[in-house]
Design a protein around this motif. Sequence first.
Motif, PDB file in Angstrom:
ATOM      1  N   SER A 166       1.299  -2.101 -12.207  1.00 28.66           N
ATOM      2  CA  SER A 166       1.844  -2.461 -10.906  1.00 28.66           C
ATOM      3  C   SER A 166       2.901  -3.531 -11.125  1.00 28.66           C
ATOM      4  CB  SER A 166       0.738  -2.968  -9.982  1.00 28.66           C
ATOM      5  OG  SER A 166       0.099  -4.070 -10.586  1.00 28.66           O
ATOM      6  N   VAL A 167       3.788  -3.638 -10.179  1.00 36.66           N
ATOM      7  CA  VAL A 167       4.843  -4.645 -10.303  1.00 36.66           C
ATOM      8  C   VAL A 167       4.730  -5.637  -9.154  1.00 36.66           C
ATOM      9  CG1 VAL A 167       6.537  -3.311 -11.599  1.00 36.66           C
ATOM     10  CG2 VAL A 167       6.404  -3.046  -9.134  1.00 36.66           C
ATOM     11  N   GLN A 168       5.166  -6.842  -9.460  1.00 40.28           N
ATOM     12  CA  GLN A 168       5.108  -7.911  -8.469  1.00 40.28           C
ATOM     13  C   GLN A 168       6.439  -7.968  -7.716  1.00 40.28           C
ATOM     14  OE1 GLN A 168       2.129  -9.520  -8.620  1.00 40.28           O
ATOM     15  NE2 GLN A 168       2.514 -10.703  -6.753  1.00 40.28           N
ATOM     16  N   VAL A 169       6.373  -7.740  -6.410  1.00 40.90           N
ATOM     17  CA  VAL A 169       7.582  -7.874  -5.596  1.00 40.90           C
ATOM     18  C   VAL A 169       7.295  -8.978  -4.586  1.00 40.90           C
ATOM     19  CG1 VAL A 169       9.191  -6.739  -4.029  1.00 40.90           C
ATOM     20  CG2 VAL A 169       8.070  -5.419  -5.842  1.00 40.90           C
ATOM     21  N   GLY A 170       7.872 -10.169  -4.827  1.00 38.16           N
ATOM     22  CA  GLY A 170       7.549 -11.314  -3.975  1.00 38.16           C
ATOM     23  C   GLY A 170       6.065 -11.626  -4.139  1.00 38.16           C
ATOM     24  N   PHE A 171       5.333 -11.731  -3.018  1.00 33.43           N
ATOM     25  CA  PHE A 171       3.894 -11.996  -3.126  1.00 33.43           C
ATOM     26  C   PHE A 171       3.104 -10.697  -3.177  1.00 33.43           C
ATOM     27  CE2 PHE A 171       4.885 -11.646   1.334  1.00 33.43           C
ATOM     28  CZ  PHE A 171       3.818 -10.944   1.870  1.00 33.43           C
ATOM     29  N   LEU A 172       3.855  -9.581  -3.223  1.00 34.91           N
ATOM     30  CA  LEU A 172       3.212  -8.288  -3.077  1.00 34.91           C
ATOM     31  C   LEU A 172       3.111  -7.569  -4.414  1.00 34.91           C
ATOM     32  CD1 LEU A 172       2.353  -6.604  -0.555  1.00 34.91           C
ATOM     33  CD2 LEU A 172       4.520  -5.417  -0.838  1.00 34.91           C
ATOM     34  N   GLU A 173       1.931  -6.953  -4.660  1.00 33.32           N
ATOM     35  CA  GLU A 173       1.775  -6.182  -5.873  1.00 33.32           C
ATOM     36  C   GLU A 173       1.817  -4.701  -5.505  1.00 33.32           C
ATOM     37  OE1 GLU A 173      -1.236  -7.995  -8.404  1.00 33.32           O
ATOM     38  OE2 GLU A 173      -1.574  -5.991  -9.227  1.00 33.32           O
ATOM     39  N   ILE A 174       2.772  -3.974  -6.072  1.00 35.04           N
ATOM     40  CA  ILE A 174       2.887  -2.558  -5.726  1.00 35.04           C
ATOM     41  C   ILE A 174       2.597  -1.706  -6.953  1.00 35.04           C
ATOM     42  CG2 ILE A 174       4.405  -0.760  -4.808  1.00 35.04           C
ATOM     43  CD1 ILE A 174       6.074  -2.906  -3.527  1.00 35.04           C
ATOM     44  N   ALA A 175       1.714  -0.714  -6.773  1.00 35.90           N
ATOM     45  CA  ALA A 175       1.380   0.179  -7.875  1.00 35.90           C
ATOM     46  C   ALA A 175       2.620   0.991  -8.249  1.00 35.90           C
ATOM     47  CB  ALA A 175       0.250   1.119  -7.461  1.00 35.90           C
ATOM     48  N   THR A 176       2.830   1.169  -9.558  1.00 33.62           N
ATOM     49  CA  THR A 176       4.040   1.894  -9.988  1.00 33.62           C
ATOM     50  C   THR A 176       4.001   3.375  -9.591  1.00 33.62           C
ATOM     51  OG1 THR A 176       3.009   2.012 -12.153  1.00 33.62           O
ATOM     52  CG2 THR A 176       4.806   0.426 -11.888  1.00 33.62           C
ATOM     53  N   THR A 177       2.767   3.959  -9.446  1.00 32.37           N
ATOM     54  CA  THR A 177       2.737   5.358  -8.977  1.00 32.37           C
ATOM     55  C   THR A 177       3.441   5.468  -7.619  1.00 32.37           C
ATOM     56  OG1 THR A 177       0.542   4.883  -8.138  1.00 32.37           O
ATOM     57  CG2 THR A 177       0.686   6.458  -9.947  1.00 32.37           C
ATOM     58  N   ARG A 178       3.192   4.457  -6.777  1.00 30.33           N
ATOM     59  CA  ARG A 178       3.786   4.503  -5.438  1.00 30.33           C
ATOM     60  C   ARG A 178       5.304   4.393  -5.518  1.00 30.33           C
ATOM     61  NH1 ARG A 178      -0.068   1.182  -1.265  1.00 30.33           N
ATOM     62  NH2 ARG A 178      -1.577   2.862  -1.029  1.00 30.33           N
ATOM     63  N   LEU A 179       5.759   3.452  -6.345  1.00 30.33           N
ATOM     64  CA  LEU A 179       7.213   3.303  -6.505  1.00 30.33           C
ATOM     65  C   LEU A 179       7.819   4.596  -7.045  1.00 30.33           C
ATOM     66  CD1 LEU A 179       7.721  -0.267  -7.994  1.00 30.33           C
ATOM     67  CD2 LEU A 179       8.231   0.553  -5.690  1.00 30.33           C
ATOM     68  N   PHE A 180       7.112   5.179  -8.020  1.00 29.18           N
ATOM     69  CA  PHE A 180       7.620   6.404  -8.636  1.00 29.18           C
ATOM     70  C   PHE A 180       7.700   7.530  -7.602  1.00 29.18           C
ATOM     71  CE2 PHE A 180       6.975  10.308 -11.231  1.00 29.18           C
ATOM     72  CZ  PHE A 180       8.146  10.217 -11.966  1.00 29.18           C
ATOM     73  N   THR A 181       6.625   7.676  -6.807  1.00 25.96           N
ATOM     74  CA  THR A 181       6.623   8.703  -5.765  1.00 25.96           C
ATOM     75  C   THR A 181       7.790   8.501  -4.792  1.00 25.96           C
ATOM     76  OG1 THR A 181       4.240   8.933  -5.895  1.00 25.96           O
ATOM     77  CG2 THR A 181       5.277   9.714  -3.875  1.00 25.96           C
ATOM     78  N   ALA A 182       7.976   7.223  -4.399  1.00 31.15           N
ATOM     79  CA  ALA A 182       9.065   6.927  -3.470  1.00 31.15           C
ATOM     80  C   ALA A 182      10.416   7.280  -4.094  1.00 31.15           C
ATOM     81  CB  ALA A 182       9.029   5.457  -3.076  1.00 31.15           C
ATOM     82  N   ALA A 183      10.564   6.966  -5.391  1.00 36.13           N
ATOM     83  CA  ALA A 183      11.842   7.236  -6.058  1.00 36.13           C
ATOM     84  C   ALA A 183      12.086   8.739  -6.153  1.00 36.13           C
ATOM     85  CB  ALA A 183      11.847   6.609  -7.454  1.00 36.13           C
ATOM     86  N   VAL A 184      11.050   9.498  -6.547  1.00 38.20           N
ATOM     87  CA  VAL A 184      11.221  10.951  -6.658  1.00 38.20           C
ATOM     88  C   VAL A 184      11.540  11.545  -5.274  1.00 38.20           C
ATOM     89  CG1 VAL A 184      10.070  13.132  -7.190  1.00 38.20           C
ATOM     90  CG2 VAL A 184       9.758  11.169  -8.692  1.00 38.20           C
ATOM     91  N   GLY A 185      10.827  11.059  -4.264  1.00 36.42           N
ATOM     92  CA  GLY A 185      11.092  11.535  -2.898  1.00 36.42           C
ATOM     93  C   GLY A 185      12.544  11.291  -2.510  1.00 36.42           C
ATOM     94  N   ALA A 186      13.039  10.092  -2.851  1.00 34.47           N
ATOM     95  CA  ALA A 186      14.425   9.770  -2.507  1.00 34.47           C
ATOM     96  C   ALA A 186      15.394  10.693  -3.246  1.00 34.47           C
ATOM     97  CB  ALA A 186      14.713   8.311  -2.840  1.00 34.47           C
ATOM     98  N   VAL A 187      15.100  10.948  -4.528  1.00 34.10           N
ATOM     99  CA  VAL A 187      15.966  11.841  -5.307  1.00 34.10           C
ATOM    100  C   VAL A 187      15.968  13.240  -4.683  1.00 34.10           C
ATOM    101  CG1 VAL A 187      16.213  13.040  -7.525  1.00 34.10           C
ATOM    102  CG2 VAL A 187      15.786  10.570  -7.474  1.00 34.10           C
ATOM    103  N   VAL A 188      14.773  13.706  -4.291  1.00 33.41           N
ATOM    104  CA  VAL A 188      14.671  15.044  -3.702  1.00 33.41           C
ATOM    105  C   VAL A 188      15.486  15.125  -2.412  1.00 33.41           C
ATOM    106  CG1 VAL A 188      13.107  16.623  -2.481  1.00 33.41           C
ATOM    107  CG2 VAL A 188      12.477  15.722  -4.713  1.00 33.41           C
ATOM    108  N   VAL A 189      15.345  14.118  -1.566  1.00 35.91           N
ATOM    109  CA  VAL A 189      16.018  14.212  -0.277  1.00 35.91           C
ATOM    110  C   VAL A 189      17.543  14.100  -0.437  1.00 35.91           C
ATOM    111  CG1 VAL A 189      15.885  11.799   0.482  1.00 35.91           C
ATOM    112  CG2 VAL A 189      15.853  13.606   2.151  1.00 35.91           C
TER     113      VAL A 189
END
Lengths: 340, 235
Positions: A166-189
């Motif tokens: 997971s990566v730290q964004v500000g005070f928030l910890e985001i799982a990399t699977t989620r970031l990856f899904t979001a990135a792939v979704g953006a590429v697809v759209v």
Amino acid sequence: MSAATLASTPDELPSVPWLIAGLALLAVVIVTLAVRPGLFISNLVGGLVYGMILMMIALGLSLILGLLGVVNFAHGALFMIGAYGAYQVVALFELPFWVALIAVPIGVGLIGVLMEVTVLRRLYGEDPLIGLLATFGIELMLEEATRAQWGGTPLSFDPPAVLRASVQVGFLEIATTRLFTAAVGAVVVVGLFLLMYRTDFGLSIRAGLQDQQMAEFLGIDIPKRFTIVFFLGTAIAGLSGVLRGAEVGMDLGMGMDFVILAFVVIVVGGLGSIFGSVVSALLIGVAVFVTPVMLRAVTTVTGLEWLYVSGIGGLMPFLVMIGVLLVRPRGLFGEEGLLE
Amino acid sequence: MSLLDVSDLEAGYETGQILFGVDFEIEEGEAVGLLGRNGAGKTTTMRAIMGADLPRIIGGSIRYRDTELLETASYDRADLGISFVPEERQLFPRLTVAENIHIAASSADDPLPAEEMFDLFPELDAMRDRHAKNMSGGEQQMLAIARALVSNPELMLLDEPCEGLAPQIVERLEDVVARINEERGVTVLIVEQNVATAMSIADRHYILDEGRLVEEVTTDRLREDDELRQTHLGV
């Protein structure tokens, strides 16, 4: 008449009820941010990622519905097979996840092509109900085939290490699977947008959506285009299945759950609008994840325990749909008369 | 050998047969009118030549040079060099003017430059980015003709291109279609209710009545023979 009076037509100014609703929503968001900032933001991110998955399924479905006039109920099963296919490749064949990410969508797309060529091709121009029934039948067959192959218990596989971090964004910890899904979704759209609006192929698809017969008169091989679109739409479903499988695993109900939500996304966004599906999917994704947190925060502040409805998250897609349809029957960005 | 040879064509819809053995031929470079009253089978003939989903073909043949069109997919007929300006125009309503022209050009083997279409119809040049649905009837018809011409066809089929348009637009379109035939050598088959339009474009005419070919006449004879016009065309 002055320019100022011309500008203040009723269309351009929100009416009083809308203003009140907007302010109320804003107030609730502020309250939630004050009471549970961490949970709110992390659910917001979760909702956006969930929305990305919904968006990808809905885009494929919408493309097929728009061009072929077929409500492809089996789309959900193809999404599910994408997830199980990834399990097969990663957990059973012990190949890298990245292989699954490329190979599984292609495989699912080919299953889609097989469906199109053997069954759906015969149903174009028929009553949409027949297409719905046929694809519902295929959905059931694929679901049972999945049960026979992989069993009825939910499964999961380990994504590669980089997607377990997971990566730290500000005070928030985001799982990399989620970031990856979001990135792939953006590429697809973005990819789909460029394909549809910046290429001759996309132009021919858009023309076919508007007047198939005339497109053929101009020499465009519409049956071939149909097959390609079907491949694309179902491959995207397979891809979202792989991503969903990596994040939360897979079970036999996921196909049906998501295909229904994807229909809701299309109806809310407006058929035929890529942009509409994107906005609607993200909106619904966020509503599903954030509403329970917001209601919890409101009950905490006000002490009105009855305000909290358990399971409200799962209801949100349908509440959003009812709300949007009451105000705008063609959906948020739908083009008038596309299905008429 | 003629360019287009329709023989013994029978076709119809679920409601009943419309064409009962239609025969006619068109030579390369000609401009030919296909005339008849409402319901005589003119549009049905055109749609059969283009390979529309309907009418259903019952029998006969449509040969284009050496190719039997009835055994050729609709989208392959365009590649043979046939283009079509359908009744009601059938523009792509939510594509722009430029896109409507580009899509026809991009699916042709040897298209004309789009700019030539804008030279032919300067009105369209000023509205390249406008959606086809937001144009007037006359502008739409110009676009429909430009879309059919840009593919650089050998044979252009026009189905009532002047229906419902103002007289000065009709005159303009008559002139353009006549020039497409005379200057570019495109063979033209035009269906018209408006006999004056057909006469201004075509040199000879086939007259259909109740799904059968009843006359083949030159423009001169059509102009002079009042009785012929009265009997078969009602004008």
